[in-house]
Design a protein around this motif. Sequence first.
Motif, mmCIF file in Angstrom:
data_model
loop_
_atom_site.group_PDB
_atom_site.id
_atom_site.type_symbol
_atom_site.label_atom_id
_atom_site.label_comp_id
_atom_site.label_asym_id
_atom_site.label_seq_id
_atom_site.Cartn_x
_atom_site.Cartn_y
_atom_site.Cartn_z
ATOM 1 N N GLY A 41 0.843 -1.318 0.005
ATOM 2 C CA GLY A 41 0.187 -0.071 0.050
ATOM 3 C C GLY A 41 0.855 1.472 -0.207
ATOM 4 N N LYS A 42 2.051 0.941 -0.187
ATOM 5 C CA LYS A 42 3.131 2.396 -0.172
ATOM 6 C C LYS A 42 2.810 3.070 -1.370
ATOM 7 N N TYR A 43 2.138 2.633 -2.338
ATOM 8 C CA TYR A 43 1.726 3.412 -3.820
ATOM 9 C C TYR A 43 0.221 3.200 -3.795
ATOM 10 N N SER A 44 -0.233 4.138 -4.113
ATOM 11 C CA SER A 44 -1.984 4.385 -4.077
ATOM 12 C C SER A 44 -2.299 3.620 -5.682
ATOM 13 N N SER A 45 -1.583 3.422 -6.464
ATOM 14 C CA SER A 45 -2.120 2.768 -7.517
ATOM 15 C C SER A 45 -0.808 2.149 -8.509
ATOM 16 N N LEU A 46 -1.387 1.172 -9.307
ATOM 17 C CA LEU A 46 -0.116 0.433 -9.842
ATOM 18 C C LEU A 46 0.684 1.458 -10.827
ATOM 19 N N ARG A 47 -0.134 2.281 -11.365
ATOM 20 C CA ARG A 47 0.705 3.463 -12.299
ATOM 21 C C ARG A 47 1.598 4.250 -11.350
ATOM 22 N N ASP A 48 1.522 4.373 -10.313
ATOM 23 C CA ASP A 48 2.241 5.071 -9.355
ATOM 24 C C ASP A 48 3.473 4.350 -9.205
ATOM 25 N N ALA A 49 3.339 3.034 -8.985
ATOM 26 C CA ALA A 49 4.501 2.063 -8.873
ATOM 27 C C ALA A 49 5.196 1.950 -10.126
ATOM 28 N N LEU A 50 4.567 1.902 -10.982
ATOM 29 C CA LEU A 50 5.301 1.744 -12.460
ATOM 30 C C LEU A 50 6.000 2.979 -12.800
ATOM 31 N N ILE A 51 5.612 4.289 -12.402
ATOM 32 C CA ILE A 51 6.150 5.489 -12.790
ATOM 33 C C ILE A 51 7.559 5.154 -11.449
ATOM 34 N N ALA A 52 7.754 4.964 -10.344
ATOM 35 C CA ALA A 52 8.579 4.860 -9.430
ATOM 36 C C ALA A 52 9.744 3.907 -9.979
ATOM 37 N N ALA A 53 9.167 2.881 -10.644
ATOM 38 C CA ALA A 53 10.195 2.046 -11.169
ATOM 39 C C ALA A 53 10.761 2.255 -12.364
ATOM 40 N N GLY A 54 10.012 3.279 -13.046
ATOM 41 C CA GLY A 54 10.565 3.838 -14.172
ATOM 42 C C GLY A 54 10.246 3.145 -15.672
ATOM 43 N N ILE A 55 9.317 2.207 -15.329
ATOM 44 C CA ILE A 55 8.505 1.294 -16.491
ATOM 45 C C ILE A 55 7.685 2.281 -17.453
ATOM 46 N N ARG A 56 6.886 3.008 -16.553
ATOM 47 C CA ARG A 56 6.020 3.983 -17.352
ATOM 48 C C ARG A 56 6.446 5.454 -17.036
ATOM 49 N N LYS A 57 6.073 6.373 -17.742
ATOM 50 C CA LYS A 57 6.389 7.897 -17.515
ATOM 51 C C LYS A 57 5.239 8.654 -17.014
ATOM 52 N N PRO A 58 5.427 9.463 -16.315
ATOM 53 C CA PRO A 58 4.253 10.634 -15.969
ATOM 54 C C PRO A 58 3.707 11.159 -16.909
ATOM 55 N N ARG A 59 2.576 11.168 -16.973
ATOM 56 C CA ARG A 59 1.833 12.121 -18.330
ATOM 57 C C ARG A 59 2.154 13.446 -18.027
ATOM 58 N N SER A 60 2.523 14.263 -19.005
ATOM 59 C CA SER A 60 2.799 15.690 -19.005
ATOM 60 C C SER A 60 1.487 16.523 -18.910
ATOM 61 N N ARG A 61 1.737 17.723 -18.711
ATOM 62 C CA ARG A 61 0.641 18.748 -18.446
ATOM 63 C C ARG A 61 -0.043 18.902 -19.853
#
Length: 175
Positions: A41-61
């Motif tokens: 539960g450290k990350y609120s979503s799978l996407r947040d965990a993937l971003i932390a791992a560098g697998i996915r990139k955060p969406r730009s503005r």
Amino acid sequence: MHLRICDRGLRMPKQQKRNNSYYGRQLMLRFPTIHSDFLAGKYSSLRDALIAAGIRKPRSRLHELKNAWNKASKAEQREFARWLRAQIGATAIPSVLAGGSLARPIAVDRRLETWAASRIEIIMTKRGMRMGNVMHEMGFNRLDASLGRALARGGRLQPDVLTALEIWLRANEKI
């Protein structure tokens, strides 16, 4: 890669789905610590965990703005255009945002009209440009082949490319 049998009995590669299951497995295999933190539960979503791992990139503005624009109703788009004109001045607003358009549409069903394709080619010839130069002037990657495909084979263009193309045609109307 998964294989499947088609109607002729030939084995063809099956397209891999890139859904949450796939990315969850990638996270578990490649970044077990972050995966265990995600499960804890450290990350609120799978996407947040993937971003932390560098697998996915955060969406730009910019990506968020484009999504919001595409989801907005025509009335909301017009209201936004009014607000934008007040912010930066009417001359800087492309006609697509302002609710207007060129004398005729440059595309129907996201496919270039014949007159627009001819006009693009004329401008390119007179200016001695290649397709990559046009894409670069419109703010896209020089290697983006979407406009070339649209001109050569009648392919569809993304709405942001069509908007940029309308602005580019307007900027080059004296040529």
